[in-house]
Design a protein around this motif. Structure first.
Motif, PDB file in Angstrom:
ATOM      1  N   VAL A  95       0.812  -1.235   0.000  1.00  0.00           N
ATOM      2  CA  VAL A  95       0.000   0.000   0.000  1.00  0.00           C
ATOM      3  C   VAL A  95       0.835   1.271   0.000  1.00  0.00           C
ATOM      4  CG1 VAL A  95      -1.993  -1.075   1.131  1.00  0.00           C
ATOM      5  CG2 VAL A  95      -0.155  -0.112   2.536  1.00  0.00           C
ATOM      6  N   SER A  96       2.160   1.143   0.038  1.00  0.00           N
ATOM      7  CA  SER A  96       3.016   2.330   0.214  1.00  0.00           C
ATOM      8  C   SER A  96       2.819   3.375  -0.875  1.00  0.00           C
ATOM      9  CB  SER A  96       4.491   1.914   0.289  1.00  0.00           C
ATOM     10  OG  SER A  96       4.857   1.184  -0.871  1.00  0.00           O
ATOM     11  N   ASP A  97       2.474   2.934  -2.082  1.00  0.00           N
ATOM     12  CA  ASP A  97       2.311   3.896  -3.176  1.00  0.00           C
ATOM     13  C   ASP A  97       0.948   4.584  -3.157  1.00  0.00           C
ATOM     14  OD1 ASP A  97       0.923   1.602  -3.761  1.00  0.00           O
ATOM     15  OD2 ASP A  97       1.334   1.669  -5.917  1.00  0.00           O
ATOM     16  N   ARG A  98       0.098   4.223  -2.183  1.00  0.00           N
ATOM     17  CA  ARG A  98      -1.245   4.803  -2.119  1.00  0.00           C
ATOM     18  C   ARG A  98      -1.395   5.822  -0.984  1.00  0.00           C
ATOM     19  NH1 ARG A  98      -5.186  -0.467  -3.177  1.00  0.00           N
ATOM     20  NH2 ARG A  98      -3.735  -1.638  -4.487  1.00  0.00           N
ATOM     21  N   LYS A  99      -0.342   6.052  -0.267  1.00  0.00           N
ATOM     22  CA  LYS A  99      -0.440   6.932   0.897  1.00  0.00           C
ATOM     23  C   LYS A  99      -0.881   8.340   0.485  1.00  0.00           C
ATOM     24  CE  LYS A  99       2.167   8.602   4.897  1.00  0.00           C
ATOM     25  NZ  LYS A  99       3.475   8.603   5.591  1.00  0.00           N
ATOM     26  N   PRO A 100      -1.935   8.859   1.129  1.00  0.00           N
ATOM     27  CA  PRO A 100      -2.415  10.205   0.781  1.00  0.00           C
ATOM     28  C   PRO A 100      -1.403  11.282   1.162  1.00  0.00           C
ATOM     29  CG  PRO A 100      -3.542   9.378   2.735  1.00  0.00           C
ATOM     30  CD  PRO A 100      -2.740   8.241   2.196  1.00  0.00           C
ATOM     31  N   GLN A 101      -1.278  12.257   0.335  1.00  0.00           N
ATOM     32  CA  GLN A 101      -0.330  13.344   0.579  1.00  0.00           C
ATOM     33  C   GLN A 101      -1.042  14.514   1.276  1.00  0.00           C
ATOM     34  OE1 GLN A 101       2.946  12.889  -0.139  1.00  0.00           O
ATOM     35  NE2 GLN A 101       2.303  10.833  -0.798  1.00  0.00           N
ATOM     36  N   GLY A 102      -0.343  15.100   2.233  1.00  0.00           N
ATOM     37  CA  GLY A 102      -0.891  16.280   2.901  1.00  0.00           C
ATOM     38  C   GLY A 102      -1.965  15.999   3.917  1.00  0.00           C
ATOM     39  N   GLY A 103      -2.167  14.735   4.258  1.00  0.00           N
ATOM     40  CA  GLY A 103      -3.195  14.402   5.245  1.00  0.00           C
ATOM     41  C   GLY A 103      -2.660  14.501   6.666  1.00  0.00           C
ATOM     42  N   PRO A 104      -3.516  14.252   7.650  1.00  0.00           N
ATOM     43  CA  PRO A 104      -3.078  14.283   9.053  1.00  0.00           C
ATOM     44  C   PRO A 104      -2.174  13.090   9.376  1.00  0.00           C
ATOM     45  CG  PRO A 104      -5.345  13.499   8.893  1.00  0.00           C
ATOM     46  CD  PRO A 104      -4.954  13.931   7.517  1.00  0.00           C
ATOM     47  N   ALA A 105      -1.513  13.164  10.514  1.00  0.00           N
ATOM     48  CA  ALA A 105      -0.601  12.083  10.915  1.00  0.00           C
ATOM     49  C   ALA A 105      -1.370  10.841  11.346  1.00  0.00           C
ATOM     50  CB  ALA A 105       0.304  12.555  12.047  1.00  0.00           C
ATOM     51  N   THR A 106      -2.557  11.062  11.907  1.00  0.00           N
ATOM     52  CA  THR A 106      -3.360   9.943  12.399  1.00  0.00           C
ATOM     53  C   THR A 106      -4.802  10.090  11.920  1.00  0.00           C
ATOM     54  OG1 THR A 106      -3.947  11.085  14.457  1.00  0.00           O
ATOM     55  CG2 THR A 106      -1.937   9.728  14.484  1.00  0.00           C
ATOM     56  N   PHE A 107      -5.548   9.009  12.068  1.00  0.00           N
ATOM     57  CA  PHE A 107      -6.997   9.067  11.808  1.00  0.00           C
ATOM     58  C   PHE A 107      -7.705   8.182  12.817  1.00  0.00           C
ATOM     59  CE2 PHE A 107      -5.549   5.448   9.317  1.00  0.00           C
ATOM     60  CZ  PHE A 107      -6.560   4.505   9.445  1.00  0.00           C
ATOM     61  N   THR A 108      -8.966   8.501  13.052  1.00  0.00           N
ATOM     62  CA  THR A 108      -9.778   7.714  13.976  1.00  0.00           C
ATOM     63  C   THR A 108     -10.520   6.641  13.190  1.00  0.00           C
ATOM     64  OG1 THR A 108     -10.089   9.630  15.424  1.00  0.00           O
ATOM     65  CG2 THR A 108     -11.601   7.787  15.710  1.00  0.00           C
ATOM     66  N   HIS A 109     -10.267   5.412  13.572  1.00  0.00           N
ATOM     67  CA  HIS A 109     -10.876   4.266  12.889  1.00  0.00           C
ATOM     68  C   HIS A 109     -12.059   3.797  13.728  1.00  0.00           C
ATOM     69  CE1 HIS A 109     -10.359  -0.138  11.346  1.00  0.00           C
ATOM     70  NE2 HIS A 109     -11.280   0.508  10.662  1.00  0.00           N
ATOM     71  N   THR A 110     -13.273   3.924  13.200  1.00  0.00           N
ATOM     72  CA  THR A 110     -14.471   3.517  13.937  1.00  0.00           C
ATOM     73  C   THR A 110     -15.232   2.458  13.147  1.00  0.00           C
ATOM     74  OG1 THR A 110     -15.853   5.225  12.928  1.00  0.00           O
ATOM     75  CG2 THR A 110     -14.685   5.809  14.956  1.00  0.00           C
ATOM     76  N   GLY A 111     -15.970   1.643  13.860  1.00  0.00           N
ATOM     77  CA  GLY A 111     -16.722   0.567  13.219  1.00  0.00           C
ATOM     78  C   GLY A 111     -18.199   0.876  13.112  1.00  0.00           C
ATOM     79  N   THR A 112     -18.811   0.360  12.026  1.00  0.00           N
ATOM     80  CA  THR A 112     -20.263   0.498  11.855  1.00  0.00           C
ATOM     81  C   THR A 112     -20.945  -0.861  11.750  1.00  0.00           C
ATOM     82  OG1 THR A 112     -20.039   0.697   9.443  1.00  0.00           O
ATOM     83  CG2 THR A 112     -20.021   2.741  10.730  1.00  0.00           C
ATOM     84  N   GLY A 113     -20.167  -1.928  11.518  1.00  0.00           N
ATOM     85  CA  GLY A 113     -20.700  -3.290  11.553  1.00  0.00           C
ATOM     86  C   GLY A 113     -21.770  -3.600  10.530  1.00  0.00           C
TER      87      GLY A 113
END
Length: 497
Positions: A289-307
């Motif tokens: 996935v290394s070539d898909r990394k978004p540029q200019g985004g935040p360092a982290t993201f919140t991963h939440t579930g919806t099931g």
């Protein structure tokens, strides 16, 4: 006294010669019986041993195999004696500190010394095969990969066993050896029965291997492997999908959902109420996935579930490419695949995930499997944790995704239908041996499977003994009749008074 002496003289049992002959006869009979018992007493079985280390992407496992020493290349079955799971991650995880890769194997190697008899240590072959985790590291940093292999070799050479080398297995080898293992353990090769296809799911790759009657290897030679085993030819279709093991597939789906660099990802493949902060750099540090990394985004993201199972399946399908196929038929990503044929054994992560979800019974209709999985995915995260307090949270959180991924891979990727899905058997072991590529790998390297069926005597043992006995009786009768001319002469001899 004279009457008693006369009785002894008339009774032949009282003559010294007769007594001596009787005693000798009894001793001879006892000796004969004793020799027969000792001769037919089962001898203690002697065994040979082999050790294979499976260096996978998520962990390393050691397997010890044994087989009858006098049947090295004949009919003796190779069986798994013991297995040991190495503590810690796979050896590819030690790229920044290669020495720890070798050190991590020490406990299981010491365990192996206890299981293999000391007098057999020096002649026991020791192999290490690395799979998709090291394939990815080799793609990303070949120098680091070489250093890990060197550290592993240095550690294994210190063992008392006959070290035979550590190497990187290709995807086709991994798939083909898994197929050999499954069919060898099920006695299908020796008996020339219809073979079983092999479905292997690891952390970084997945393999499918099977024999198809309408596949001769000409349409896609790179997917063809030919074996001659026990006098039978097998033209095997096999393919390994790198980056489509369950761990890397999860990265692919998260990358698909976070490609614009959002601060929050609402993931239908995780339970409602699940939440976790993920680091973009960690998520995208794999070559998959290394070539898909978004540029200019935040360092982290919140991963939440919806099931939501249906939406999760759509996300999973998005990591497969079904748009192009230059062959007569394909699975996904433009890879040729012939028509599915026969039964299949699904092992490794296939078994562990479906066993946890209680979905290993493929007699359950596929639609019912989907409904059960949908209900599980919709279960609130807090409730799931209460139901499984002993399972590590990292693994527990991923079962909804993993189960959905497996169903999607099998039905959408490999084209199993509601009917053919019932031909799959989720297996952990076959007759006490773990299903996987390691046994097939060792059998290949030690030439334990003959190319031709072993010779057998023209008569079974019981038939042979019967014929010998009849011949002996016939010869004895002929001998008695050969003395017939002496019979009258003996009967006409004068009596001595």
């Amino acid at each position: 006294m004279s009457a008693q002496r006369e009785m002894k003289e008339k009774n032949p049992w009282y003559t010294p010669v007769t007594i001596i002959i009787t005693v000798i006869g009894v001793i001879a009979i006892v000796a004969l019986v004793t020799v027969a018992v000792l001769q037919n007493k089962p001898l203690p079985q002697k065994y040979k041993y082999g050790i294979v280390l499976d260096a996978g992407s998520s962990h390393t496992a050691l397997y010890i195999y044994e087989w009858p020493a006098e049947k090295d290349n004949n009919t003796g079955r190779v069986e798994q004696l013991h297995s040991c799971k190495v503590k810690g991650p796979g050896i590819s995880s030690y790229a920044s500190d290669p020495l720890k890769a070798g050190e991590s194997l020490r406990a299981c190697m010491q365990d192996a010394e206890q299981w293999v008899p000391g007098k057999r240590h020096h002649e026991t072959p020791l192999y290490l095969g690395a799979t998709a985790g090291m394939r990815l590291l080799n793609m990303e940093n070949s120098s680091a990969s070489d250093k890990v292999f060197q550290a592993v070799e240095d550690a294994l050479k210190k063992s008392p066993f006959s070290y035979q080398g550590a190497r990187l297995l290709s995807g086709s080898e991994e798939g083909a050896f898994g197929w050999v293992t499954v069919n060898y353990l099920d006695d299908r090769l020796k008996q020339g029965l219809e073979t079983t296809g092999a479905l292997d799911l690891g952390g970084a790759s997945t393999q499918i291997s099977f024999v198809s009657g309408n596949y001769d290897g000409s349409e896609s030679p790179s997917n063809s492997v030919t074996f001659r085993l026990y006098g039978n030819d097998y033209n095997l279709y096999t393919h390994s999908f790198l980056c489509y093991g369950k761990d890397q597939a999860l990265r692919l789906t998260l990358a698909q959902q976070s490609k614009v660099g959002p601060a929050t990802v609402e993931d239908p493949c995780f339970h409602p109420g699940f939440t976790e902060t993920r680091n973009y750099s960690v998520l995208y540090d794999s070559p998959c996935v290394s070539d898909r990394k978004p540029q200019g985004g935040p360092a982290t993201f919140t991963h939440t579930g919806t099931g939501n199972f249906l939406k999760c399946q759509e996300v999973v399908k998005s990591i497969f490419n079904f748009t192009h196929c230059k062959y007569s038929q394909c699975s996904f990503n433009g890879v040729f695949q012939p028509l599915l044929q026969g039964p299949y054994g699904a092992f490794s992560a296939y078994y562990f995930v479906m066993n946890f979800l209680n979905l290993t019974d493929t007699s359950i209709p596929l639609e019912t499997v989907r409904k059960r999985l949908a209900n599980y995915c919709a279960t609130p995260w807090e409730e799931v944790k209460q139901q499984h307090p002993d399972v590590k949270l990292k693994y527990l959180a991923e079962y909804c995704f993993s189960g959905t991924y497996i169903l999607t891979l099998l039905t959408e990727g490999y084209n199993f239908t509601s009917e053919s899905y019932s031909n799959i058997k989720f297996i952990k072991k076959i007759k006490g041996s773990d299903a996987g590529w390691t046994l097939g790998y060792m059998l290949n390297l030690t030439n334990m499977i003959p190319a031709e069926a072993p010779d057998s005597p023209p008569l079974p043992h019981a038939g042979y003994v019967s014929i010998v006995t009849l011949m002996a009786i016939l010869l004895f009768i002929l001998f008695i009749f050969s003395l017939r001319p002496l019979w009258p002469r003996c009967s006409k001899q004068p009596q001595i008074v």
